[in-house]
Design a protein around this motif. Structure first.
Motif, mmCIF file in Angstrom:
data_model
loop_
_atom_site.group_PDB
_atom_site.id
_atom_site.type_symbol
_atom_site.label_atom_id
_atom_site.label_comp_id
_atom_site.label_asym_id
_atom_site.label_seq_id
_atom_site.Cartn_x
_atom_site.Cartn_y
_atom_site.Cartn_z
ATOM 1 N N LEU A 204 0.833 -1.089 0.068
ATOM 2 C CA LEU A 204 0.122 -0.004 -0.111
ATOM 3 C C LEU A 204 0.949 1.194 -0.221
ATOM 4 C CD1 LEU A 204 -2.699 -0.939 2.593
ATOM 5 C CD2 LEU A 204 -2.860 -1.164 0.136
ATOM 6 N N ASP A 205 0.408 2.272 -0.644
ATOM 7 C CA ASP A 205 1.060 3.625 -0.547
ATOM 8 C C ASP A 205 1.398 4.117 0.735
ATOM 9 O OD1 ASP A 205 1.303 3.614 -3.299
ATOM 10 O OD2 ASP A 205 -0.492 4.775 -3.679
ATOM 11 N N ASN A 206 0.451 4.154 1.648
ATOM 12 C CA ASN A 206 0.623 4.518 3.077
ATOM 13 C C ASN A 206 0.307 3.615 4.115
ATOM 14 O OD1 ASN A 206 1.855 7.301 2.526
ATOM 15 N ND2 ASN A 206 -0.137 7.482 1.464
ATOM 16 N N THR A 207 0.323 3.722 5.292
ATOM 17 C CA THR A 207 -0.083 2.799 6.527
ATOM 18 C C THR A 207 -1.451 2.968 6.719
ATOM 19 O OG1 THR A 207 0.228 4.679 7.887
ATOM 20 C CG2 THR A 207 2.166 2.940 7.642
ATOM 21 N N SER A 208 -1.989 1.674 7.138
ATOM 22 C CA SER A 208 -3.764 1.690 7.301
ATOM 23 C C SER A 208 -3.830 1.471 8.526
ATOM 24 C CB SER A 208 -4.021 0.508 6.260
ATOM 25 O OG SER A 208 -5.144 0.029 6.714
ATOM 26 N N ALA A 209 -4.780 2.146 9.151
ATOM 27 C CA ALA A 209 -5.123 2.035 10.739
ATOM 28 C C ALA A 209 -5.952 0.640 10.681
ATOM 29 C CB ALA A 209 -6.031 2.938 11.026
ATOM 30 N N SER A 210 -6.737 0.324 9.741
ATOM 31 C CA SER A 210 -7.595 -0.818 9.918
ATOM 32 C C SER A 210 -6.302 -2.258 10.077
ATOM 33 C CB SER A 210 -8.238 -1.236 8.627
ATOM 34 O OG SER A 210 -9.239 -0.262 8.716
ATOM 35 N N LEU A 211 -5.358 -2.222 9.024
ATOM 36 C CA LEU A 211 -4.429 -3.392 9.104
ATOM 37 C C LEU A 211 -3.566 -3.359 10.235
ATOM 38 C CD1 LEU A 211 -2.907 -3.274 5.458
ATOM 39 C CD2 LEU A 211 -4.548 -4.895 6.330
ATOM 40 N N TYR A 212 -3.398 -2.188 10.832
ATOM 41 C CA TYR A 212 -2.519 -2.031 12.084
ATOM 42 C C TYR A 212 -3.320 -2.731 13.048
ATOM 43 C CZ TYR A 212 -0.199 -0.485 16.306
ATOM 44 O OH TYR A 212 0.357 -0.412 17.520
ATOM 45 N N ASP A 213 -4.711 -2.393 13.310
ATOM 46 C CA ASP A 213 -5.564 -3.207 14.244
ATOM 47 C C ASP A 213 -5.620 -4.487 14.109
ATOM 48 O OD1 ASP A 213 -6.044 -0.387 15.186
ATOM 49 O OD2 ASP A 213 -7.904 -0.272 14.208
ATOM 50 N N ALA A 214 -5.839 -5.050 13.094
ATOM 51 C CA ALA A 214 -5.809 -6.491 12.615
ATOM 52 C C ALA A 214 -4.424 -6.995 13.084
ATOM 53 C CB ALA A 214 -5.834 -6.706 11.377
ATOM 54 N N ILE A 215 -3.210 -6.472 12.793
ATOM 55 C CA ILE A 215 -2.143 -6.940 13.133
ATOM 56 C C ILE A 215 -1.758 -6.983 14.838
ATOM 57 C CG2 ILE A 215 0.561 -6.228 13.333
ATOM 58 C CD1 ILE A 215 0.049 -5.591 10.239
ATOM 59 N N ALA A 216 -2.132 -5.859 15.325
ATOM 60 C CA ALA A 216 -1.991 -5.977 16.770
ATOM 61 C C ALA A 216 -3.087 -6.950 17.687
ATOM 62 C CB ALA A 216 -2.555 -4.549 17.449
ATOM 63 N N GLN A 217 -4.267 -7.033 16.956
ATOM 64 C CA GLN A 217 -5.013 -8.396 17.409
ATOM 65 C C GLN A 217 -4.490 -9.782 17.231
ATOM 66 O OE1 GLN A 217 -7.563 -7.731 19.516
ATOM 67 N NE2 GLN A 217 -8.357 -9.887 19.180
ATOM 68 N N VAL A 218 -3.708 -9.901 16.011
ATOM 69 C CA VAL A 218 -3.157 -11.172 15.559
ATOM 70 C C VAL A 218 -1.932 -11.393 16.662
ATOM 71 C CG1 VAL A 218 -1.652 -12.475 14.422
ATOM 72 C CG2 VAL A 218 -3.773 -11.401 13.428
ATOM 73 N N ILE A 219 -1.237 -10.326 17.098
ATOM 74 C CA ILE A 219 -0.049 -10.432 18.074
ATOM 75 C C ILE A 219 -0.528 -10.601 19.497
ATOM 76 C CG2 ILE A 219 1.830 -9.192 19.032
ATOM 77 C CD1 ILE A 219 1.875 -7.776 16.278
ATOM 78 N N LEU A 220 -1.607 -9.926 19.858
ATOM 79 C CA LEU A 220 -2.194 -10.046 21.224
ATOM 80 C C LEU A 220 -2.737 -11.599 21.326
ATOM 81 C CD1 LEU A 220 -3.029 -8.699 24.047
ATOM 82 C CD2 LEU A 220 -5.226 -8.423 22.780
ATOM 83 N N LEU A 221 -3.294 -11.915 20.445
ATOM 84 C CA LEU A 221 -3.904 -13.324 20.688
ATOM 85 C C LEU A 221 -2.945 -14.493 20.453
ATOM 86 C CD1 LEU A 221 -7.143 -13.296 18.345
ATOM 87 C CD2 LEU A 221 -6.918 -13.141 20.851
ATOM 88 N N ALA A 222 -1.925 -14.523 19.924
ATOM 89 C CA ALA A 222 -0.596 -15.507 19.805
ATOM 90 C C ALA A 222 0.040 -15.267 20.737
ATOM 91 C CB ALA A 222 -0.017 -15.014 18.273
#
Length: 378
Positions: free
Chosen positions: A176-194
């Motif tokens: 993507l051209d710039n960072t996405s807040a939605s993707l960051y939230d999804a990444i943070a959630q995956v890390i938290l659960l794992a």
């Protein structure tokens, strides 16, 4: 495809083999219920991604809703096949866009590549951010994302699914051209659960320090994508502690130009292990590369009339690191280098510090150098 006779340990063995890129444990699986998944995992560990996607047992992402509607919630084996399919798509996408070689043969649902690729590029837009226009075969990432992110409930029994989901989300962000807040939230959630101690993923990798190090490094890189330096540093420090690695900046006398008469202080990175710490064994795929020197990246001579190709230290012993770094250790040095780059202002001194880190890795003239370059690329 469900089979109540299959022990979860068998499925975990397949997932661990895939994470370690080591097919050796798969040869010991003789249970017929695991043969199909084990065979496909063997192909994935050897980089035969196209062969996996041509397997008749692999389900195309567009067919998943129909299968779920007809059969209900899939069993463990079918969930693992979904995961293997997604991994093959993701790895092939990374190969075509980052690590090489380019993917030339049409695979899976890519017969009408132009049409499907245009739709994938449209679907991969996120928070108004468009996909980089030169992204190749975006349909591969789209297919992986369909399983790993959009239909994640269908692979919830697979402990390693979270790690592959993280990799998919990182790849999505990078195109993507710039960072996405939605993707960051999804990444943070995956890390938290794992990272939860009771999670299936934590239990899966608890006996492998190498996998734990790699996980924390990838999490650190994910946070750096969004400028979250503090969180990234925490995970990189955990990886260093697991390896018992000590990294510090130091200085030594030396010359940088051909006509320099007096030795002056030169910056270097000192890398060593904690006392009593044994180096982590190289991953199986790194060992397979031993002897294949044609694959190694080559250092190109600078051939400058004034500047030396590398610093000529007064003490010859300073011209090379104190220890030979394993694959994971080299990845940690590169992560520390990237952390410094992201957390420091643009300045000539910063460039000098980064060069010192890079020297540590480029000195490693053996199979691990390839690992380091590929890690940095991805």
């Amino acid at each position: 495809l469900q089979c109540s006779m299959c022990d979860n340990h068998l499925w975990d063995t397949i997932e661990l083999a895939l994470l370690c890129q080591d097919a050796t444990p798969l040869a010991e699986l003789t249970n017929p219920c695991t043969c199909a998944a084990a065979e496909m995992a063997c192909c994935l560990t050897s980089g035969q991604y196209e062969q996996v996607l041509r397997n008749p047992l692999i389900v195309k992402s567009c067919q998943i809703p129909t299968i779920v509607q007809e059969l209900g919630v899939p069993g463990h084996e079918q969930q693992l096949l979904f995961l293997l399919s997604a991994v093959a798509h993701l790895q092939l996408f990374l190969q075509d866009n980052w690590t090489g070689p380019p993917v030339e043969q049409p695979v899976d649902d890519m017969a009408t590549l132009q049409e499907t690729n245009e739709k994938a590029l449209s679907d991969l837009k996120c928070d108004g951010e468009v996909v980089y226009r030169l992204t190749s075969k975006a349909v591969l990432l789209h297919s992986a994302k369909t399983v790993l992110v959009d239909k994640a409930d269908l692979i919830r029994q697979c402990p390693s699914a979270g790690w592959w989901t993280l990799r998919c989300l990182i790849a999505h962000q990078q195109i993507l051209d710039n960072t996405s807040a939605s993707l960051y939230d999804a990444i943070a959630q995956v890390i938290l659960l794992a990272n939860a101690e009771e999670s299936k993923f934590s239990q899966l990798i608890r006996h492998s320090k190498s996998l734990q190090c790699q996980w924390h490094l990838e999490v650190g890189h994910a946070y750096l994508l969004y400028g979250q330096v503090k969180q990234a540093e925490e995970h990189i420090e955990i990886a260093k502690a697991l390896c018992g690695l000590k990294i510090s900046l130091a200085g030594a006398l030396g010359k940088r130009t051909r006509y320099q008469e007096k030795d002056i202080a030169q910056l270097l990175v000192d890398v060593d292990r904690e006392e009593g710490t044994k180096p982590l064994a190289d991953e199986h795929w790194c060992q397979r590369m031993s002897g294949q020197t044609s694959h190694y990246p080559k250092n190109i001579a600078l051939e400058d009339d004034i500047v030396l190709d590398k610093i000529k230290f007064t003490d010859p012993a300073m011209s090379q690191p104190a220890i030979s770094l394993t694959a994971v250790e080299q990845a940690i040095v590169l992560a520390q280098c990237r952390l410094m780059w992201k957390s420091s202002p643009t300045h000539k001194l910063t460039a000098e510090e980064l060069t010192a880190y890079i020297f540590v890795c480029t000195w490693q003239q053996h199979r691990n150098l390839l690992y380091g370059v590929l890690s940095a690329a991805v």
